[in-house]
Design a protein around this motif. Structure first.
Motif, PDB file in Angstrom:
ATOM      1  N   LEU A 106       0.832  -1.201   0.000  1.00 13.84           N
ATOM      2  CA  LEU A 106       0.000   0.000   0.000  1.00 13.84           C
ATOM      3  C   LEU A 106       0.865   1.247   0.000  1.00 13.84           C
ATOM      4  CD1 LEU A 106       0.051   1.276   3.157  1.00 13.84           C
ATOM      5  CD2 LEU A 106      -1.329  -0.751   3.578  1.00 13.84           C
ATOM      6  N   HIS A 143      -2.520  -3.009  -3.088  1.00  7.12           N
ATOM      7  CA  HIS A 143      -3.959  -3.239  -3.010  1.00  7.12           C
ATOM      8  C   HIS A 143      -4.712  -2.021  -2.486  1.00  7.12           C
ATOM      9  CE1 HIS A 143      -3.988  -3.670   1.379  1.00  7.12           C
ATOM     10  NE2 HIS A 143      -3.108  -4.658   1.328  1.00  7.12           N
ATOM     11  N   SER A 144      -3.990  -1.045  -1.882  1.00  4.74           N
ATOM     12  CA  SER A 144      -4.683   0.075  -1.245  1.00  4.74           C
ATOM     13  C   SER A 144      -3.833   1.337  -1.202  1.00  4.74           C
ATOM     14  CB  SER A 144      -5.045  -0.273   0.215  1.00  4.74           C
ATOM     15  OG  SER A 144      -5.860  -1.410   0.314  1.00  4.74           O
ATOM     16  N   ARG A 146      -3.620   4.397   1.769  1.00  4.07           N
ATOM     17  CA  ARG A 146      -4.106   4.792   3.090  1.00  4.07           C
ATOM     18  C   ARG A 146      -4.287   6.292   3.103  1.00  4.07           C
ATOM     19  NH1 ARG A 146      -2.069   8.453   5.705  1.00  4.07           N
ATOM     20  NH2 ARG A 146      -0.280   7.628   6.847  1.00  4.07           N
ATOM     21  N   THR A 170     -13.332   6.692  -3.331  1.00  4.13           N
ATOM     22  CA  THR A 170     -13.467   5.247  -3.462  1.00  4.13           C
ATOM     23  C   THR A 170     -14.066   4.865  -4.807  1.00  4.13           C
ATOM     24  OG1 THR A 170     -13.708   4.981  -1.064  1.00  4.13           O
ATOM     25  CG2 THR A 170     -14.479   3.180  -2.433  1.00  4.13           C
ATOM     26  N   ASN A 179      -8.158  -0.207  -3.178  1.00  7.03           N
ATOM     27  CA  ASN A 179      -8.932   0.110  -1.976  1.00  7.03           C
ATOM     28  C   ASN A 179      -8.512   1.454  -1.401  1.00  7.03           C
ATOM     29  OD1 ASN A 179     -10.160  -2.540  -1.959  1.00  7.03           O
ATOM     30  ND2 ASN A 179      -8.239  -3.312  -1.114  1.00  7.03           N
ATOM     31  N   ILE A 181      -8.300   3.060   2.275  1.00  7.91           N
ATOM     32  CA  ILE A 181      -8.407   2.663   3.678  1.00  7.91           C
ATOM     33  C   ILE A 181      -7.999   3.814   4.587  1.00  7.91           C
ATOM     34  CG2 ILE A 181      -8.140   0.220   3.164  1.00  7.91           C
ATOM     35  CD1 ILE A 181      -5.264   0.334   3.951  1.00  7.91           C
ATOM     36  N   ARG A 206     -14.704  -1.365  -1.243  1.00  6.89           N
ATOM     37  CA  ARG A 206     -13.319  -0.928  -1.405  1.00  6.89           C
ATOM     38  C   ARG A 206     -12.903   0.156  -0.413  1.00  6.89           C
ATOM     39  NH1 ARG A 206     -10.149  -3.202  -4.720  1.00  6.89           N
ATOM     40  NH2 ARG A 206     -10.888  -4.375  -6.526  1.00  6.89           N
ATOM     41  N   LYS A 238      -8.395  -3.705   6.057  1.00  8.15           N
ATOM     42  CA  LYS A 238      -7.725  -4.263   4.886  1.00  8.15           C
ATOM     43  C   LYS A 238      -6.210  -4.177   5.080  1.00  8.15           C
ATOM     44  CE  LYS A 238     -11.560  -2.932   1.866  1.00  8.15           C
ATOM     45  NZ  LYS A 238     -12.076  -4.292   1.642  1.00  8.15           N
TER      46      LYS A 238
END
Length: 304
Positions: A106, A143-144, A146, A170, A179, A181, A206, A238
Motif C-alpha cells: 500500500l 492493493h490500497s 491509506r 473510493t 482500496n 483505507i 473498497r 484491509k
C-alpha cells in the motif's frame, strides 16, 4: 455507491495478498511460518529519519527491506518521495521491488488535502489530489492507498463530509481495483465509533480501515482506548499497522500489549499483512524494526 453490510465487510477485509520471504536470518523462525496467521510487511515510516536526511534513498526501499530485514512486503509513505513521484519514478520503484521479489502492499498518503473538510470546494480538490496516488498504487501493484479522514467542525459535520469525500475517492479507486483505507490518525478518526460510522456511511467494499496500534490521541487532553479502538475497526480492516515504541528486557513493547492486540486481530478473522511501524526513541531505526519483527514472530507463533 454500492451498499454493503457489516458481515460483507468482514468477509472482504480478510482477503489480502500474501508474500513469501526466504530470509530467516533475523530469527530462527521463517517469516512466513505456518504457525503465523498473518504476514509481515515493513512500513517506510519506520525509516523516515534516514530517508529524510538522505542517508537512505527511497528507490532502495525494497532492497533494504529484503536484504537487511528479511521482509518481502513493503508499505510506502508518499511524503518521503512525493517531490519525485512522476510516472518514471513510480515505474522505477516497481522495477526495484520486482527485481528483489518484494510485494508492494500500500501507499500511505498524506498532505494532499482533508477528505473530511466541510468546505465543498476544498474537499473536491482533496479528492482530486489523491487520484495520482491511486494510479501510482495501481502501477506498483499495491492493493490500497491509506488516507486520512480529517476535517474541522463538529463530529457530525466532519463525519458527513468524510463520508462524501471518501465515497467519491473510493468510486474513482474502484475503477482501478484499488482500496481506500482510513487510519486512526488523530482527531475524530481516533474515536473508533466515529470511524465505524464513517465506514458504514460510505458502505463500499473498497473502503475500509487500517487499524494502527497507536494513534489513538483524539486531542491534547483526550485519548481513546487503543484495544477497544482496534477491536471496533477490525471488521473493516484491509491492513493492520503494528505501531511500536520502546522495548523492555524481555523484548516486549512497553506501551502496547502486542499479544493482546494480535489476539484482537486474529479474532476478527484477519489474515493479511501486519506492517511494522517503529516510532520509538530508545533504539535506532534498524534495531527498532528488528525488535518489532521478533516480537510479532514470537506472538504470532503462539497463535496457531
Amino acid at each position: 455507491m454500492q451498499q454493503l453490510n457489516r458481515r460483507s465487510f468482514l468477509s472482504a477485509s480478510a482477503k489480502a495478498t500474501a508474500g513469501l520471504s526466504m530470509l530467516p536470518f533475523l530469527s530462527k523462525t521463517s517469516l512466513w511460518s505456518e504457525n503465523m496467521f498473518f504476514n509481515i510487511s515493513l512500513a517506510q515510516w519506520s525509516l523516515n529519519k534516514s530517508f529524510r536526511n538522505g542517508t537512505l534513498d527511497p528507490l532502495d526501499f525494497a532492497q533494504i527491506a529484503k536484504k537487511e530485514y528479511g521482509i518481502s512486503a513493503i508499505e510506502y509513505v508518499s511524503q518521503l518521495f512525493s517531490d519525485k513521484a512522476d510516472d518514471a519514478y513510480i515505474r522505477e520503484l516497481k522495477k526495484r521491488a520486482d527485481d528483489h521479489g518484494v510485494t508492494s502492499v500500500l501507499i500511505m498518503v498524506d498532505r494532499e488535502g482533508n477528505l473530511g473538510t466541510t468546505d465543498e470546494k476544498e474537499r473536491a480538490q482533496a479528492v482530486e489530489n489523491h487520484h495520482k496516488w491511486v494510479e501510482a498504487a495501481k502501477e506498483l501493484g499495491c492493493h490500497s492507498i491509506r488516507v486520512n479522514a480529517a476535517g474541522q467542525g463538529t463530529a457530525d459535520e466532519v463525519k458527513d463530509a468524510a463520508i462524501d469525500g471518501l465515497g467519491r475517492l473510493t468510486e474513482f479507486a474502484d475503477k482501478h481495483d484499488i482500496n481506500v483505507i482510513v487510519e486512526n490518525h488523530g482527531g475524530y478518526s481516533s474515536i473508533g465509533t466515529w470511524l465505524v460510522d464513517v465506514m458504514e456511511g460510505v458502505s463500499h467494499p473498497r473502503c475500509g480501515t487500517l487499524p494502527d496500534f497507536g494513534n489513538f490521541r483524539v486531542s491534547q487532553t483526550e485519548t481513546y482506548d487503543m484495544y477497544k479502538g482496534v477491536e471496533e475497526l477490525m471488521p473493516y480492516a484491509k491492513g493492520v499497522s503494528a505501531k511500536s515504541y520502546n522495548f523492555d528486557k524481555k523484548g516486549n513493547c512497553k506501551e502496547v500489549d502486542f499479544a493482546r492486540m494480535m489476539q484482537i486481530v486474529k479474532d476478527a478473522g484477519y489474515t493479511g499483512y501486519v506492517g511494522i511501524e517503529y516510532e520509538g526513541n530508545e533504539l535506532g531505526e534498524k534495531e527498532g524494526i528488528i525488535a518489532t519483527k521478533k516480537l510479532l514472530e514470537k506472538v504470532g507463533s503462539k497463535m496457531s
